[in-house]
Design an enzyme around this catalytic site. Sequence first.
Site, short mmCIF file in Angstrom:
data_model
loop_
_atom_site.label_atom_id
_atom_site.label_comp_id
_atom_site.label_asym_id
_atom_site.label_seq_id
_atom_site.Cartn_x
_atom_site.Cartn_y
_atom_site.Cartn_z
N ASP A 1 0.23 -7.76 1.28
CA ASP A 1 0.57 -6.34 1.49
C ASP A 1 2.09 -6.14 1.52
O ASP A 1 2.63 -5.46 2.39
CB ASP A 1 -0.06 -5.81 2.78
CG ASP A 1 0.03 -4.28 2.86
OD1 ASP A 1 0.17 -3.63 1.80
OD2 ASP A 1 0.01 -3.74 3.98
N SER B 1 4.81 2.50 7.68
CA SER B 1 4.51 1.31 6.88
C SER B 1 5.73 0.85 6.10
O SER B 1 6.40 1.65 5.43
CB SER B 1 3.38 1.61 5.90
OG SER B 1 2.16 1.67 6.58
N HIS C 1 0.81 -1.21 0.00
CA HIS C 1 0.00 0.00 0.00
C HIS C 1 0.85 1.27 0.00
O HIS C 1 0.35 2.36 -0.22
CB HIS C 1 -1.00 0.00 1.17
CG HIS C 1 -0.37 0.20 2.52
ND1 HIS C 1 -0.08 -0.84 3.37
CD2 HIS C 1 0.00 1.33 3.19
CE1 HIS C 1 0.44 -0.37 4.50
NE2 HIS C 1 0.49 0.95 4.41
#
Length: 522
Positions: free
Chosen positions: A282, A365, A249
């Site tokens: 992910d 992230s 993402h």
Amino acid sequence: MNEGKPAKANWWSRSREEEEEGSASAPQAGPAGTDAEGDFELPPPVPAVPPVPPAQVADFEPAVEAGSPSPHDPDPYSTPPYGHPGPWAPAPPVQHPAVTPAHGTAVPEPQTPAPPADTPSPSPDPWHRYDPWAPAAPLQQHGAGAAVGGPREGKRGLLVGAVVLALLSGGVGGAAGSYLERHHGDGDRIRLSQDGKDESVDRAPDSVAGIAARALPSVVTLRVRGAGVGGTGTGFVLDGRGHILTNNHVVEPAGADGKVTVTFSGGETAEAEIVGRDSGYDLAVVKVSGVDGLRPVVLGNSDNVAVGDPVVAIGAPFDLANTVTSGIISAKERPITAGGGSGDGSDVSYVDALQTDASINPGNSGGPLLDARARVVGINSSIRSADGGAGQEGAQAGSIGLGFAIPINQGKRVAEELINTGRATHPVIGVTLDMEYTGDGARVGTDGEDGGPAVTTGGPGDRAGLESGDVITAVDGRRVHSGEELIVRIRAHRPGDRMELSLLRGGRQRTISLALGSSSGN
């Protein structure tokens, strides 16, 4: 010339006449060394000053109006009319200007014998030594020759010397004052004590500072732009070839034509290309080229992590690069689903996650979660926010101490597949689950996604004996409570792994064993 100054002319004439009379009445010297009567020794006679004609004297007389009295009383000793010698010193000798007689022959000035060596110096009072007829003597510098400049140059030299002296005095005074202030200040000044000035800056390797020092050179910040959207995330170097692991993402906004820029901890930047990405896990891999001195991280084993172990997270929360936070492993094998923004479920990720209370915020992230030996045990991916929602870290408002990381064992396998083939494989059991089921466990649906059977013919589930309507309640003895949780448990394995399923069929408990199949991810 003397008609307008009778008083002065008479006074000066009387002085000369008295002087001549005194000279005439003086005893006559006898043989050398005796007086006229031969009784005692006398010094050599002093030559008498010849009389000066009144016409010549008048030229040197000060202007005195007629009839005014003399400014001084007659001086029987012929001393200058400007004061008397002090009682502590002999009167200075009288000097008269040289005059020229009428016949033109110069009259020599009287010679005064030098005083003996033990004669005391005359009084420093300038009035006692002043002679208005003596020629001005040149100024002399002390211990040197005659002065070169006039009064103006002397004053200028004195002024320059005073300025230099003031500057030197100011510098010395300032240095002395600073020293005294530092070392001998008065008792009213406050000086605070300070400890640790000589303390070593080295830290223990297993401390947070030691872990950060070893890992930071391997952590990068990613900035992504594409199709009017962008974002910031984190990644870490996997090898010397320039491969970097991060979250899907993070790089997804770049799409096919976007731009990914990598910034290293030292500030160097490089353009990166996307090697491969997978929304189901992910995870994504990007690569930089032409960069020397890359320092890969050391990968740990997430299966060996225990609840309570200390961990350190590194990332760029809110674009604040190289931020270090610390905490512990709060839990293991947390079934987490994230994403789903596309609406069709194609971007949903299923993670059997490590839970941590280390602060993780938007921008963290893709960053590493490190153990006490600076080894990567997880990839920071998502958080749970205060409003009760859960999802990808980038979509949340901030950390409340509930962060989740993809176990590095799962991340290592996916990264290797992305680097080698550009795609990742997913383990499957070959069934379609009923995601609307609200009971405890995961129920096998009645129809497949394409309208076919819910149990894929010839697939792993079909070979193991699974049937439509079966409710799977445990995987390898661990309870599952929903379809999402079953997918998470399956994704924690590799294709080909064998697993044991517990299920209910018609109210009866059954156990079956199957080997996981494989499907290509996206």
